[in-house]
Enzyme design. Sequence first.
Site, PDB file in Angstrom:
ATOM      1  N   LYS A  55      52.737  32.875  49.242  1.00  0.00           N
ATOM      2  CA  LYS A  55      52.932  33.303  47.858  1.00  0.00           C
ATOM      3  C   LYS A  55      54.165  34.191  47.766  1.00  0.00           C
ATOM      4  CE  LYS A  55      47.964  33.256  46.906  1.00  0.00           C
ATOM      5  NZ  LYS A  55      46.777  34.050  46.500  1.00  0.00           N
TER       6      LYS A  55
ATOM      7  N   THR B  13      36.756  33.249  40.638  1.00  0.00           N
ATOM      8  CA  THR B  13      37.294  32.681  39.390  1.00  0.00           C
ATOM      9  C   THR B  13      37.850  31.283  39.612  1.00  0.00           C
ATOM     10  OG1 THR B  13      39.517  33.581  39.736  1.00  0.00           O
ATOM     11  CG2 THR B  13      37.915  34.991  38.594  1.00  0.00           C
ATOM     12  N   GLY B  14      38.315  31.006  40.822  1.00  0.00           N
ATOM     13  CA  GLY B  14      38.886  29.695  41.132  1.00  0.00           C
ATOM     14  C   GLY B  14      40.341  29.546  40.761  1.00  0.00           C
TER      15      GLY B  14
END
Length: 280
Positions: free
Chosen positions: A183, A214-215
């Site tokens: 990231k 939350t996914g």
Amino acid sequence: MFLLGSGGKHFEDELRNAGAKILEVEIKRFPDGEKYVRVMGNGDEATVVSSTFYPQDEKIVELLLLGDALREKGFEKLKLVVPYFAYSRQDRVTKDGEPISVRAVMRALGIYYEELYIFDTHNPETLRFFPGKAVNVSPARVIGEYFREKLGDGLVLAPDKGALERARAVAEVLGLEYSHFEKRRISPTEVEMHPVDVDVKGKNVLIVDDIISTGGTMVRAAELLRKLGAKKIYVSATHGVFAEGAIERVSRAVDELAVTNTIPTPVSRISIVPELLKLE
């Protein structure tokens, strides 16, 4: 023999079908809301199994009561298997005056139980808080076997570098390549992701983590893999701690979402019972 708390009842049928002995227990609630437990049967050793998903505090108190009841009955050796261990993410003080919650819970349980087994705990370093023997149990084998035919000669990815060891363990079960997403923040509100040193084009890909809440990360990773030409995308985790709408969001973005049954959910398709049987 096994004793199943209210957070372990969903394992009962499969355990019985495998021939496991299960100690009978009565668990109910008094009119004022307090928990009542009663252990039926006798023995020297027992393995108590119960995940501490919502309502977490109630299930933790239940484990303390079960431990006390078993000691009162004369059981001398008690193992505790908590497939999903509540408070595992509260493992440090961030503001003055806070507790280390996972430490408090482990120390309390250690009053009654000599051994503690947790499936894929968030931070293995916290196992040192338990006074007795504490083991982090890997679900890599059952996750890998579930996806073996689906993945073929694909690859396994971790959503970040911190989860790379988990991806490696699953990949080794399957004999497949593995890597992780990196990231990079490109603005105060935007993060860029990309898989490190692997080509996903035309391949089936499994993204695996310890917890899905939350996914959001899984959805972003799946969208990127689609753009990079991945063939089929699968998502898995040990613990499905799904926020409202998370199952639907992730399921729309991937070919299949399947988690283990440490917590019973509509997508808990991967059974950890083969691993539980080793802990009796």
